[in-house]
Design a protein around this motif. Structure first.
Motif, PDB file in Angstrom:
ATOM      1  N   THR A   1      20.731  74.531 -19.465  1.00 55.89           N
ATOM      2  CA  THR A   1      22.115  74.316 -19.022  1.00 55.89           C
ATOM      3  C   THR A   1      22.776  73.290 -19.933  1.00 55.89           C
ATOM      4  O   THR A   1      22.268  72.183 -20.088  1.00 55.89           O
ATOM      5  N   VAL A   2      23.893  73.696 -20.518  1.00 58.81           N
ATOM      6  CA  VAL A   2      24.642  72.785 -21.401  1.00 58.81           C
ATOM      7  C   VAL A   2      26.063  72.639 -20.863  1.00 58.81           C
ATOM      8  O   VAL A   2      26.716  73.628 -20.525  1.00 58.81           O
ATOM      9  N   VAL A   3      26.501  71.384 -20.752  1.00 57.99           N
ATOM     10  CA  VAL A   3      27.895  71.093 -20.414  1.00 57.99           C
ATOM     11  C   VAL A   3      28.483  70.322 -21.603  1.00 57.99           C
ATOM     12  O   VAL A   3      27.955  69.285 -21.990  1.00 57.99           O
ATOM     13  N   PHE A   4      29.536  70.866 -22.201  1.00 54.85           N
ATOM     14  CA  PHE A   4      30.224  70.142 -23.276  1.00 54.85           C
ATOM     15  C   PHE A   4      31.171  69.132 -22.630  1.00 54.85           C
ATOM     16  O   PHE A   4      31.890  69.457 -21.681  1.00 54.85           O
ATOM     17  N   VAL A   5      31.159  67.900 -23.144  1.00 52.77           N
ATOM     18  CA  VAL A   5      32.049  66.864 -22.623  1.00 52.77           C
ATOM     19  C   VAL A   5      33.032  66.504 -23.733  1.00 52.77           C
ATOM     20  O   VAL A   5      32.650  65.985 -24.784  1.00 52.77           O
ATOM     21  N   LEU A   6      34.303  66.816 -23.505  1.00 54.55           N
ATOM     22  CA  LEU A   6      35.321  66.583 -24.537  1.00 54.55           C
ATOM     23  C   LEU A   6      36.436  65.697 -24.003  1.00 54.55           C
ATOM     24  O   LEU A   6      36.730  65.679 -22.811  1.00 54.55           O
ATOM     25  N   GLY A   7      37.043  64.972 -24.912  1.00 61.78           N
ATOM     26  CA  GLY A   7      38.148  64.076 -24.577  1.00 61.78           C
ATOM     27  C   GLY A   7      38.422  63.225 -25.793  1.00 61.78           C
ATOM     28  O   GLY A   7      37.533  63.050 -26.638  1.00 61.78           O
ATOM     29  N   GLY A   8      39.615  62.701 -25.906  1.00 60.26           N
ATOM     30  CA  GLY A   8      39.954  61.889 -27.067  1.00 60.26           C
ATOM     31  C   GLY A   8      39.142  60.601 -27.117  1.00 60.26           C
ATOM     32  O   GLY A   8      38.511  60.224 -26.130  1.00 60.26           O
ATOM     33  N   PRO A   9      39.157  59.913 -28.263  1.00 58.97           N
ATOM     34  CA  PRO A   9      38.442  58.640 -28.377  1.00 58.97           C
ATOM     35  C   PRO A   9      39.018  57.632 -27.382  1.00 58.97           C
ATOM     36  O   PRO A   9      40.217  57.425 -27.338  1.00 58.97           O
ATOM     37  N   GLY A  10      38.142  57.047 -26.542  1.00 57.74           N
ATOM     38  CA  GLY A  10      38.630  56.074 -25.560  1.00 57.74           C
ATOM     39  C   GLY A  10      38.978  56.690 -24.215  1.00 57.74           C
ATOM     40  O   GLY A  10      39.521  56.023 -23.348  1.00 57.74           O
ATOM     41  N   SER A  11      38.656  57.985 -24.031  1.00 60.85           N
ATOM     42  CA  SER A  11      39.011  58.637 -22.762  1.00 60.85           C
ATOM     43  C   SER A  11      37.984  58.352 -21.666  1.00 60.85           C
ATOM     44  O   SER A  11      38.154  58.773 -20.524  1.00 60.85           O
ATOM     45  N   GLY A  12      36.898  57.632 -22.014  1.00 62.87           N
ATOM     46  CA  GLY A  12      35.923  57.225 -20.999  1.00 62.87           C
ATOM     47  C   GLY A  12      34.757  58.183 -20.823  1.00 62.87           C
ATOM     48  O   GLY A  12      34.030  58.116 -19.830  1.00 62.87           O
ATOM     49  N   LYS A  13      34.559  59.062 -21.805  1.00 67.02           N
ATOM     50  CA  LYS A  13      33.475  60.055 -21.715  1.00 67.02           C
ATOM     51  C   LYS A  13      32.104  59.398 -21.560  1.00 67.02           C
ATOM     52  O   LYS A  13      31.312  59.798 -20.729  1.00 67.02           O
ATOM     53  N   GLY A  14      31.836  58.382 -22.390  1.00 71.81           N
ATOM     54  CA  GLY A  14      30.522  57.734 -22.396  1.00 71.81           C
ATOM     55  C   GLY A  14      30.160  57.131 -21.049  1.00 71.81           C
ATOM     56  O   GLY A  14      29.043  57.300 -20.547  1.00 71.81           O
ATOM     57  N   THR A  15      31.115  56.438 -20.453  1.00 70.75           N
ATOM     58  CA  THR A  15      30.900  55.804 -19.139  1.00 70.75           C
ATOM     59  C   THR A  15      30.553  56.849 -18.086  1.00 70.75           C
ATOM     60  O   THR A  15      29.614  56.687 -17.302  1.00 70.75           O
TER      61      THR A  15
END
Length: 215
Positions: A28-42
């Motif tokens: 199972t793969v979920v791609f996580v996308l968002g601009g730099p600083g959008s809080g993806k890592g957190t």
């Protein structure tokens, strides 16, 4: 065939890796996308803790390769400095290696695919289609403010590079989001909200997909 060997030809190695990954279990793969600083890592850290996924950040894998001092790493460093996108096969190979080494079968792939070519190459090489795409939607003003406030010792967090990264994201990554949106695979999150509220939205999405919450 599912045996992984250090093959001299990259394509053979990639073939072995994708067969190993797909051999006896569904990945199972979920791609996580968002601009730099959008809080993806957190939010990825929260998902790992709550739903047992392995978080693979394309950026972190590339930075680790740079630190290793390899020839590959030097090439990656030069491209990042110029605000260019690293070739698909380089990133995919790093992702595949990390997926195999993790021993898990559920992955959040963060910050990848960065463009349409990345997306097509990932699906062709790994034969894996993402379960869905988690898209962190955030205004450029908000992301810029966050990036300038954080101090992670990253040399790419200055205003010129930040704006260059925004431009690359809009031109290259938004078409990927649009592609998956046309397939009904995008789950959009309002990333401008406070972190706990964003995670409530994230949790609802993963629960609805049958992801079991870790106790």
């Amino acid at each position: 065939m599912g045996h992984v060997e250090a093959a001299p030809v990259v394509t053979n190695e990639e073939k072995d890796v994708s067969e190993s990954l797909l051999g006896d279990k569904k990945v199972t793969v979920v791609f996580v996308l968002g601009g730099p600083g959008s809080g993806k890592g957190t939010q990825c850290a929260n998902i790992v803790q709550n739903f047992g996924f392995t978080h693979l950040s394309a950026g972190d894998l590339l930075r680790a390769e740079i630190k290793s001092g390899s020839e590959n790493g030097t090439m990656i460093q030069n491209m990042i400095k110029e605000g260019k996108i690293v070739p698909s096969e380089v990133t995919i190979k790093l992702l595949q290696r990390a997926m195999l080494e993790s021993g898990n079968d559920k992955f959040l792939i963060d910050g990848f695919p960065r463009n349409e070519e990345n997306r097509a190459a990932f699906e062709n090489v790994t034969k894996i289609t993402p379960e869905f795409v988690l898209f962190f939607d955030c205004s450029e003003e908000e992301m810029e403010k966050r990036l300038l406030n954080r101090n992670q010792g990253r040399d790419d967090d200055n205003i010129e590079t930040i704006r260059k990264r925004f431009k690359v994201f809009v031109e290259s990554s938004l078409p990927v989001v649009e592609y998956y949106e046309s397939k009904g695979k995008v789950k959009k999150i309002d990333a401008a909200k406070p972190i706990p509220e964003v995670f409530e939205d994230v949790k609802a999405i993963f629960s609805s997909y049958g992801a079991k919450q870790a106790m």
